[in-house]
Structure formats: C-alpha cells, structure tokens
Motif scaffolding. Structure first.
Motif, PDB file in Angstrom:
ATOM      1  N   LYS A   1      -7.045   0.785   8.070  1.00  0.00           N
ATOM      2  CA  LYS A   1      -5.685   1.133   8.513  1.00  0.00           C
ATOM      3  C   LYS A   1      -4.760  -0.076   8.723  1.00  0.00           C
ATOM      4  CE  LYS A   1      -6.203   5.333   7.790  1.00  0.00           C
ATOM      5  NZ  LYS A   1      -7.369   4.992   6.945  1.00  0.00           N
ATOM      6  N   PRO A   2      -5.273  -1.239   9.169  1.00  0.00           N
ATOM      7  CA  PRO A   2      -4.349  -2.388   9.261  1.00  0.00           C
ATOM      8  C   PRO A   2      -3.728  -2.731   7.902  1.00  0.00           C
ATOM      9  CG  PRO A   2      -6.364  -2.848  10.476  1.00  0.00           C
ATOM     10  CD  PRO A   2      -6.602  -1.571   9.717  1.00  0.00           C
ATOM     11  N   LEU A   3      -4.459  -2.472   6.828  1.00  0.00           N
ATOM     12  CA  LEU A   3      -3.938  -2.771   5.487  1.00  0.00           C
ATOM     13  C   LEU A   3      -2.855  -1.763   5.090  1.00  0.00           C
ATOM     14  CD1 LEU A   3      -7.388  -3.363   3.717  1.00  0.00           C
ATOM     15  CD2 LEU A   3      -5.830  -5.094   4.654  1.00  0.00           C
ATOM     16  N   LYS A   4      -3.000  -0.527   5.577  1.00  0.00           N
ATOM     17  CA  LYS A   4      -2.087   0.536   5.139  1.00  0.00           C
ATOM     18  C   LYS A   4      -0.862   0.718   6.037  1.00  0.00           C
ATOM     19  CE  LYS A   4      -4.314   3.962   2.936  1.00  0.00           C
ATOM     20  NZ  LYS A   4      -5.278   5.071   2.719  1.00  0.00           N
ATOM     21  N   TYR A   5      -1.018   0.353   7.315  1.00  0.00           N
ATOM     22  CA  TYR A   5       0.093   0.510   8.280  1.00  0.00           C
ATOM     23  C   TYR A   5       0.331  -0.800   9.016  1.00  0.00           C
ATOM     24  CZ  TYR A   5      -1.010   5.360   7.271  1.00  0.00           C
ATOM     25  OH  TYR A   5      -1.249   6.542   6.630  1.00  0.00           O
ATOM     26  N   PRO A   6       0.639  -1.877   8.275  1.00  0.00           N
ATOM     27  CA  PRO A   6       0.696  -3.205   8.920  1.00  0.00           C
ATOM     28  C   PRO A   6       1.742  -3.322  10.018  1.00  0.00           C
ATOM     29  CG  PRO A   6       1.543  -3.296   6.662  1.00  0.00           C
ATOM     30  CD  PRO A   6       0.925  -1.956   6.825  1.00  0.00           C
ATOM     31  N   LEU A   7       2.867  -2.593   9.917  1.00  0.00           N
ATOM     32  CA  LEU A   7       3.916  -2.757  10.932  1.00  0.00           C
ATOM     33  C   LEU A   7       3.398  -2.378  12.324  1.00  0.00           C
ATOM     34  CD1 LEU A   7       6.833  -3.589  11.438  1.00  0.00           C
ATOM     35  CD2 LEU A   7       7.484  -1.183  11.196  1.00  0.00           C
ATOM     36  N   MET A   8       2.674  -1.276  12.394  1.00  0.00           N
ATOM     37  CA  MET A   8       2.141  -0.845  13.696  1.00  0.00           C
ATOM     38  C   MET A   8       1.249  -1.933  14.303  1.00  0.00           C
ATOM     39  SD  MET A   8       1.893   1.353  16.081  1.00  0.00           S
ATOM     40  CE  MET A   8       2.532   2.958  15.608  1.00  0.00           C
ATOM     41  N   PHE A   9       0.409  -2.534  13.462  1.00  0.00           N
ATOM     42  CA  PHE A   9      -0.501  -3.576  13.965  1.00  0.00           C
ATOM     43  C   PHE A   9       0.277  -4.847  14.318  1.00  0.00           C
ATOM     44  CE2 PHE A   9      -3.124  -0.502  11.951  1.00  0.00           C
ATOM     45  CZ  PHE A   9      -4.315  -0.514  12.650  1.00  0.00           C
TER      46      PHE A   9
END
Ligand SMILES: Nc1nc2c(ncn2[C@@H]2O[C@H](COP(=O)(O)OP(=O)(O)OP(=O)(O)O)[C@@H](O)[C@H]2O)c(=O)[nH]1
Ligand SMILES: [Mg+2]
Length: 222
Positions: free
Chosen positions: A150-158
């Motif tokens: 998920k960090p790869l797919k939703y980087p803004l949140m991370f």
C-alpha cells in the motif's frame, strides 16, 4: 435519548485550506487541545483501535472523539459506550474533512475543556490525505489483510502520516504481509514516520502506541 449529537457539517467556503488549517492548529495550541487526525481505508480498525486507546488513557486525559462518516452513526454509538465524549459528523457525501469542517466538528463537540480530541476521518486512503485538518499530528492505520504494497500505491497518505499503525497483526499467519518490507516502503516516502505494529483485537503493541500518543500530547502542551 442518544448520548451523542449528530452534526451535518457544511461544505467549506474557504479556498485556502492550508491557511485555515494553520489558524486552527495555532488556536488549538493556545487552548492546549491536542487534535489527532486518524485515517485509514474502510475497516482497517480505526474505531476498534480508538475504543482500546480510550480505555488506556481516559483516567489521565479528557478525551473527545469526532466520528466522521458520509451518513451513519454506527461508530459514534460504539464510542459512546466507552464513556468518552463523542460527536457524529456527517459529511453529506464528501470523502474527507478539511480544516473548516473540522472546526465545525470541534464546536459541536464543545471541545474547550478537553486535552485530546481524535478525529476518525472518513474511511479512505486517498482524499483525506489531500486536506490538512489542522490537527497537530496525523496517524494512519494499514491493516494486514490490505497488503504490504500500500505505501507504493497510496504514497500521499504515507507521506502525511506522523505515525503508521500496522493493525490486525493477529492475522499475519493468514496473509503474505511483510512488516519489514512495508516499513521500508513507508520510510522511503517518509523517513520520519513512526511505525508501530498492533493488534487492536489482542492488545499487542497497544502500549507502544499509547506511549507515542501520550508523549505527543505532552510535547504539544509543554
Ligand atoms: N482480527 C482482527 N480484527 C480486527 C482488528 N481490529 C479491528 N478488527 C475488525 O475489523 C473490522 C473493522 O473494524 P473497525 O474498527 O470498525 O474499522 P474502521 O476502520 O473503524 O472502519 P470504518 O469506520 O468503516 O472505516 C471489525 O470487524 C473489527 O472487529 C484486529 O486487530 N484484528
Ligand atoms: Mg470506524
């Protein structure tokens, strides 16, 4: 009669959300109210984590919870059973809260006498990351069944999260979730992110999380 209010929050009229967020953050600092913005995809375990967090901290801090949802009061009902002050915010279809909407929630909650207010943002890994709510810190939950990519797919949140809770670690045996790989991916986006694996169900890791939160509240107030 319900033990909590339900507030239909109005769409914000301000064009410059970042400025509104900075103003709100400063006001909350003056009032010594610590606001935490808690984000995750639907079902990652925000409400469950909150009920356990409240149980561990409610003797030492005056806690209020703002439950934001498009249109239900399920989570406020759950939180009201803990004895914490709670308000249900309805976003009228919006998938996030901005600073002005958060301000409306704080007013509805009558937060002035509280030490810690936690906003359970709308379940979504995309929109809430795009809007600064004025919170002192952002926390996010990623749960094991969602996958370690998920960090790869939703980087803004991370990138906007100060702390990442990897929840549901009691289910690790059932899923190919690599905590180390996930942590490395998250740190590549956000080197300062604090990563804490937890199980809101069994309580594993909850002490470390509550210690982090307690210190964050203390540091902000002193
Ligand atoms: N096995 C396991 N299940 C969990 C854990 N934490 C939460 N759950 C379960 O996951 C489901 C969703 O939990 P919630 O706490 O409602 O999740 P949420 O993020 O608040 O969900 P929304 O508000 O709908 O976005 C529930 O069935 C919980 O019992 C955990 O640590 N382990
Ligand atoms: Mg919830």
């Amino acid at each position: 009669m319900e033990k909590f209010k339900v507030l239909e929050i109005k769409e914000s009229v301000f064009a410059d959300n970042n400025r509104q967020a900075d103003l709100l953050r400063e006001e909350l600092k003056q009032k010594q109210i610590f606001l935490l913005n808690l984000m995750s995809s639907p079902g990652a375990g925000k409400t469950t984590t909150l009920t356990k967090t409240i149980a561990k901290l409610q003797e030492e801090l005056r806690i209020g919870i703002m439950e934001a949802d498009i249109d239900s009061d399920v989570d406020a009902r759950t939180i009201s059973e803990t004895g914490a002050k709670v308000i249900q915010l309805h976003t009228g279809g919006m998938c996030h809260l901005d600073a002005e909407m958060t301000r409306q929630g704080l007013e509805g909650l009558e937060a002035d006498e509280l030490d810690l207010v936690i906003l359970e943002n709308v379940g979504n890994l995309v929109c809430p990351a795009e809007f600064d709510t004025g919170a002192a810190k952002n926390a996010m939950i990623l749960s094991v069944p969602e996958g370690d990519d998920k960090p790869l797919k939703y980087p803004l949140m991370f990138s906007v999260a100060d702390v990442l809770l990897i929840n549901k670690i009691d289910t690790l045996e059932l899923f190919d979730f690599d905590i180390k790989a996930c942590t490395e991916r998250a740190r590549k986006i956000n080197p300062k992110i604090k990563v804490i694996p937890i199980s809101a169900k069994t309580g594993e890791g909850m002490e470390e999380w509550v210690d982090w939160l307690r210190s964050a509240v203390r540091d902000a107030v002193h």
